[in-house]
Design an enzyme around this catalytic site. Structure first.
Site, PDB file in Angstrom:
ATOM      1  N   CYS A 108       0.747  -1.244   0.019  1.00 11.18           N
ATOM      2  CA  CYS A 108       0.070   0.204  -0.003  1.00 11.18           C
ATOM      3  C   CYS A 108       0.911   1.366  -0.156  1.00 11.18           C
ATOM      4  O   CYS A 108       0.507   2.493  -0.305  1.00 11.18           O
ATOM      5  CB  CYS A 108      -1.174  -0.102   1.365  1.00 11.18           C
ATOM      6  SG  CYS A 108      -1.870  -1.364   1.165  1.00 11.18           S
ATOM      7  N   HIS A 233      -3.007   7.300   3.270  1.00  8.30           N
ATOM      8  CA  HIS A 233      -3.195   6.190   3.165  1.00  8.30           C
ATOM      9  C   HIS A 233      -4.690   5.826   3.424  1.00  8.30           C
ATOM     10  O   HIS A 233      -4.921   5.976   4.600  1.00  8.30           O
ATOM     11  CB  HIS A 233      -2.279   5.104   3.268  1.00  8.30           C
ATOM     12  CG  HIS A 233      -2.820   3.529   3.086  1.00  8.30           C
ATOM     13  ND1 HIS A 233      -3.548   3.408   1.716  1.00  8.30           N
ATOM     14  CD2 HIS A 233      -2.849   2.428   3.716  1.00  8.30           C
ATOM     15  CE1 HIS A 233      -3.763   1.905   1.551  1.00  8.30           C
ATOM     16  NE2 HIS A 233      -3.452   1.289   2.930  1.00  8.30           N
ATOM     17  N   ASN A 263     -10.091   0.411   1.002  1.00 13.61           N
ATOM     18  CA  ASN A 263      -8.730   0.204   1.223  1.00 13.61           C
ATOM     19  C   ASN A 263      -8.434  -0.411  -0.421  1.00 13.61           C
ATOM     20  O   ASN A 263      -8.206  -1.683  -0.556  1.00 13.61           O
ATOM     21  CB  ASN A 263      -8.064  -0.394   2.167  1.00 13.61           C
ATOM     22  CG  ASN A 263      -6.681  -0.592   2.131  1.00 13.61           C
ATOM     23  OD1 ASN A 263      -5.996  -0.286   0.971  1.00 13.61           O
ATOM     24  ND2 ASN A 263      -5.948  -1.062   2.974  1.00 13.61           N
TER      25      ASN A 263
END
Ligand code: COA
Length: 306
Positions: A108, A233, A263
């Protein structure tokens, strides 16, 4: 020499899965997911290469450029279409590029890692004038749909930006980090699904991102008050809130998409960037802080003068 972002593009698959849809197939509820993660729905059914092509083409369009203007493609992903070739090769062909291309896997944190790699290469004598930096992930293909601890969190998506040499825009500081000892808290074996120790990841993420932001701001000689735009994030709204509280960055400066995307791994920062652009806050000279974290464990913070 400075480098600016000349265009931003994104892509999300059309299929939407709501929390209520998930509650039909597992023991969970809309209320629980919203409260614990800040997510209401996510897009699924994407393929990393296809979403990457769409986001890349959208970024080119936003920059008013054609594929021949691009000198390098950097793709971050942890859900490549195949083991090899790199999915960057498929995206390269899909967009019709004529330049080098490679994959980055920093989970990520990949988009921020790709940004620094691209920026560094652009600084080399004879380096590329324009780089297409894409983050694309289809984590819905890696989720165990019987595991309510992970399935509720992830979605598919892609985001891209065109980086170009220009007198406007500068990377003021960055902090890249990794701790491979933490691999067991979040991983996916070949042919298997995602395994995650959610609470541990939460705790480690808050700690790593907080420290990384402080380090990068210190290197840039800036304080939290100097930051205009915060792109974190998009994993869990509670992680974003905890990081903001610990770094004295107000939530009002964050731009978030996770309520409707979940996500999307490496795609979250460019998706949030596009949201900030739509809000009209990405003006030349503004200080933009981006920070990502993910499996590895990896983390990366950028401080950019827009
Ligand atoms: N629906 C309803 N209940 C759930 C659930 C769900 N989807 N998932 C877990 N639960 C239950 C647990 O079984 C547990 O029940 P118990 O107390 O009876 O054992 C309870 O809720 C609390 O579980 P816990 O895992 O401690 O919850 P949490 O507050 O830590 O939230 C996460 C779980 C996954 C949302 C949270 O830990 C998180 O977001 N972690 C970070 C993950 C992440 O960001 N990963 C990506 C990194 S790039």
């Amino acid at each position: 020499m400075a480098i600016r972002i000349a265009g931003i593009g994104t892509a999300l698959p059309s299929k939407v899965l709501t929390n209520d849809d998930l509650a039909q197939i597992m023991d969970t509820s809309d209320e629980w997911i919203r409260e614990r993660a800040g997510i209401a729905s996510r897009h699924v059914g994407g393929l990393t290469s296809e979403m990457g092509v769409e986001a890349g083409n959208n970024a080119l369009k936003a920059a008013d450029l054609t594929p021949d203007a691009i000198d390098l493609l950097v793709l971050s992903t942890s859900s490549p279409d195949q083991r090899f070739p790199g999915t960057s090769a498929q995206i390269h062909a899909g967009i019709g590029l004529d330049c080098g291309a490679f994959d980055v896997n920093a989970a990520c944190a990949g988009f921020a890692y790709g940004y620094v790699a691209a920026y560094g290469m652009m600084m080399l004598p004879g380096g590329p004038d324009r780089v297409l930096n894409i983050g694309s992930d289809a984590l819905s293909t890696l989720v165990d749909w019987e595991d309510r601890g992970t399935a509720i969190l992830f979605g598919d998506g892609a985001g891209a930006c065109v980086m170009e040499r220009h007198d406007q825009g500068e990377l003021l500081a960055f902090d890249l980090g990794a701790d491979g000892n933490l691999a067991p808290i979040l991983y996916c074996e070949h042919g298997d699904t995602i395994h995650m120790a959610g609470r541990e990841v939460f705790k480690r993420a808050v700690r790593a991102v907080t420290a990384s932001i402080k380090t990068a701001l210190g290197q840039a000689g800036l304080t939290p008050d100097d930051v205009d735009v915060v792109l974190l994030h998009q994993a869990n709204i509670r992680i974003i809130e905890a990081v903001c509280a610990r770094t004295s960055l107000p939530m009002s400066k964050t731009h978030n998409v996770l309520e409707t995307t979940g996500n999307t791994s490496t795609a979250t920062i460019p998706l949030a960037m596009e949201r900030a652009e739509s809000a009209g806050v990405l003006e030349p000279g503004k200080i933009v802080l981006m920070s990502g974290f993910g499996a590895g464990m990896t983390w990366a913070t950028l401080v950019v003068r827009w």
